[in-house]
Design an enzyme around this catalytic site. Sequence first.
Site, PDB file in Angstrom:
ATOM      1  N   ASP A 219     -51.490 -44.804  -1.597  1.00 28.76           N
ATOM      2  CA  ASP A 219     -51.429 -45.021  -0.145  1.00 28.76           C
ATOM      3  C   ASP A 219     -50.235 -45.932   0.107  1.00 28.76           C
ATOM      4  O   ASP A 219     -49.659 -46.506  -0.827  1.00 28.76           O
ATOM      5  CB  ASP A 219     -52.726 -45.686   0.351  1.00 28.76           C
ATOM      6  CG  ASP A 219     -52.688 -45.988   1.850  1.00 28.76           C
ATOM      7  OD1 ASP A 219     -52.191 -45.154   2.622  1.00 28.76           O
ATOM      8  OD2 ASP A 219     -53.138 -47.080   2.257  1.00 28.76           O
ATOM      9  N   SER A 220     -49.896 -46.093   1.376  1.00 29.05           N
ATOM     10  CA  SER A 220     -48.828 -47.016   1.732  1.00 29.05           C
ATOM     11  C   SER A 220     -49.236 -48.474   1.485  1.00 29.05           C
ATOM     12  O   SER A 220     -48.379 -49.338   1.375  1.00 29.05           O
ATOM     13  CB  SER A 220     -48.491 -46.851   3.209  1.00 29.05           C
ATOM     14  OG  SER A 220     -49.634 -47.151   3.977  1.00 29.05           O
TER      15      SER A 220
ATOM     16  N   TYR B  58     -46.151 -46.608   6.521  1.00 26.85           N
ATOM     17  CA  TYR B  58     -45.451 -45.322   6.504  1.00 26.85           C
ATOM     18  C   TYR B  58     -45.469 -44.663   7.898  1.00 26.85           C
ATOM     19  O   TYR B  58     -44.595 -43.864   8.214  1.00 26.85           O
ATOM     20  CB  TYR B  58     -46.133 -44.349   5.534  1.00 26.85           C
ATOM     21  CG  TYR B  58     -45.883 -44.584   4.065  1.00 26.85           C
ATOM     22  CD1 TYR B  58     -45.157 -45.678   3.593  1.00 26.85           C
ATOM     23  CD2 TYR B  58     -46.395 -43.687   3.125  1.00 26.85           C
ATOM     24  CE1 TYR B  58     -44.958 -45.874   2.231  1.00 26.85           C
ATOM     25  CE2 TYR B  58     -46.188 -43.866   1.771  1.00 26.85           C
ATOM     26  CZ  TYR B  58     -45.471 -44.957   1.318  1.00 26.85           C
ATOM     27  OH  TYR B  58     -45.284 -45.136  -0.029  1.00 26.85           O
ATOM     28  N   GLY B  59     -46.509 -44.960   8.670  1.00 32.93           N
ATOM     29  CA  GLY B  59     -46.731 -44.273   9.942  1.00 32.93           C
ATOM     30  C   GLY B  59     -45.516 -44.171  10.852  1.00 32.93           C
ATOM     31  O   GLY B  59     -45.257 -43.125  11.439  1.00 32.93           O
TER      32      GLY B  59
ATOM     33  N   CYS C 272     -53.575 -41.145   1.905  1.00 34.85           N
ATOM     34  CA  CYS C 272     -52.813 -41.589   3.062  1.00 34.85           C
ATOM     35  C   CYS C 272     -52.580 -40.363   3.925  1.00 34.85           C
ATOM     36  O   CYS C 272     -51.929 -39.407   3.482  1.00 34.85           O
ATOM     37  CB  CYS C 272     -51.483 -42.180   2.584  1.00 34.85           C
ATOM     38  SG  CYS C 272     -50.355 -42.632   3.911  1.00 34.85           S
TER      39      CYS C 272
ATOM     40  N   GLU D 170     -53.974 -54.529   7.817  1.00 32.97           N
ATOM     41  CA  GLU D 170     -53.240 -55.166   6.715  1.00 32.97           C
ATOM     42  C   GLU D 170     -53.239 -56.694   6.882  1.00 32.97           C
ATOM     43  O   GLU D 170     -53.180 -57.433   5.912  1.00 32.97           O
ATOM     44  CB  GLU D 170     -51.797 -54.631   6.631  1.00 32.97           C
ATOM     45  CG  GLU D 170     -51.695 -53.141   6.289  1.00 32.97           C
ATOM     46  CD  GLU D 170     -51.763 -52.813   4.781  1.00 32.97           C
ATOM     47  OE1 GLU D 170     -51.621 -53.737   3.968  1.00 32.97           O
ATOM     48  OE2 GLU D 170     -51.994 -51.637   4.443  1.00 32.97           O
TER      49      GLU D 170
ATOM     50  N   CYS E 123     -56.804 -41.836   9.323  1.00 29.80           N
ATOM     51  CA  CYS E 123     -55.981 -42.835   8.630  1.00 29.80           C
ATOM     52  C   CYS E 123     -56.937 -43.598   7.731  1.00 29.80           C
ATOM     53  O   CYS E 123     -58.017 -44.015   8.184  1.00 29.80           O
ATOM     54  CB  CYS E 123     -55.323 -43.780   9.628  1.00 29.80           C
ATOM     55  SG  CYS E 123     -54.478 -45.180   8.841  1.00 29.80           S
ATOM     56  N   THR E 124     -56.539 -43.781   6.486  1.00 30.21           N
ATOM     57  CA  THR E 124     -57.480 -44.380   5.528  1.00 30.21           C
ATOM     58  C   THR E 124     -57.658 -45.893   5.725  1.00 30.21           C
ATOM     59  O   THR E 124     -58.484 -46.508   5.067  1.00 30.21           O
ATOM     60  CB  THR E 124     -57.057 -44.071   4.080  1.00 30.21           C
ATOM     61  OG1 THR E 124     -55.681 -44.461   3.914  1.00 30.21           O
ATOM     62  CG2 THR E 124     -57.207 -42.587   3.793  1.00 30.21           C
TER      63      THR E 124
HETATM   64  N1  DGL Z   1     -53.494 -45.309   5.294  1.00 32.39           N
HETATM   65  C1  DGL Z   1     -52.335 -44.641   5.833  1.00 32.39           C
HETATM   66  C2  DGL Z   1     -52.780 -43.342   6.498  1.00 32.39           C
HETATM   67  O1  DGL Z   1     -53.836 -42.841   6.181  1.00 32.39           O
HETATM   68  C3  DGL Z   1     -51.609 -45.606   6.709  1.00 32.39           C
HETATM   69  C4  DGL Z   1     -50.231 -45.217   6.908  1.00 32.39           C
HETATM   70  C5  DGL Z   1     -49.270 -46.297   7.263  1.00 32.39           C
HETATM   71  O2  DGL Z   1     -48.839 -46.997   6.362  1.00 32.39           O
HETATM   72  O3  DGL Z   1     -48.875 -46.374   8.426  1.00 32.39           O
HETATM   73  O4  DGL Z   1     -52.089 -42.773   7.297  1.00 32.39           O
END
Ligand code: DGL
Length: 263
Positions: free
Chosen positions: A6-7, A38-39, A69, A148, A180-181
């Site tokens: 994941d990010s 990452y979004g 992610c 976060e 989103c996780t």
């Molecule tokens: N957990 C990521 C997802 O499911 C978050 C992405 C991010 O870093 O913005 O999209």
Amino acid sequence: MIGIFDSGVGGMTVARAVEKVLPDYPLIYFGDLARSPYGPKSPEKIIQYSRQNTRFLLDQGARLIIIACNSAASVASELIRDEFDVPVFEVITPAVRQAVEATDNGRVGVIGTRATIRSGVYERMIAAAEPGIKVVSSACPLLVPLVEEGWLDRRETKMIIRRYLHPLKMQQVDTLVLGCTHYPLLRAIIQAKIGKRTQVIDSAEAVAVELQSFIEKNPDIAADLAAGPGSRYCVSDITDAASGVAAKIFGRKINLELANGNL
Ligand code: DGL
């Protein structure tokens, strides 16, 4: 080993769900905290990072990859499947399946990052599964940074969630996908704000159940996955907030390893 990336720390909700249903399989986790979130990033960047994360996990002994992610899965899962010779799971397909089964009124809400919502992946996959379903989606770019930061129960977080969910409530969705996780950490607030009659779908649980059934049907791969030392949790940067959120997700202290040699 089962490789999960994941990010940041959000994918740990997937790691935790997998650990619960498959406690005998060691995990290797990679959270790209140095480059999170990452979004807001372009598909090209997210694809580049996803390739690097996958390569890192395979180098560490992973024999199966879970893209934990949605932002990465929405733009990179086909590519990762084509380029790497291991089974690849992601969080979108199982969530779509559950949402399609769950809805009674044919109105499904999806919340996620800008990258996920912009990709239109949920609309496409839900339409392919069940063309009559109306999908109402909403990008919630402030939620990942709040998670976060560990702002899981603040008044401000509740206000922002209420604001983001308002259009979905107006459209009377009876099912809401946490696309989103990171969002399972906000599940209680999201459930309260969307209303108790709306079924909330957590992609972390959905993918864990899917993986469990894959492992039962593929004993040869299962033996390969069970090999390896205990689970490891690697991140490309270590922050206090991340350690705190990781502990909250697992209900115990998680030893985060700094691993940025591949970036
Ligand atoms: N957990 C990521 C997802 O499911 C978050 C992405 C991010 O870093 O913005 O999209």
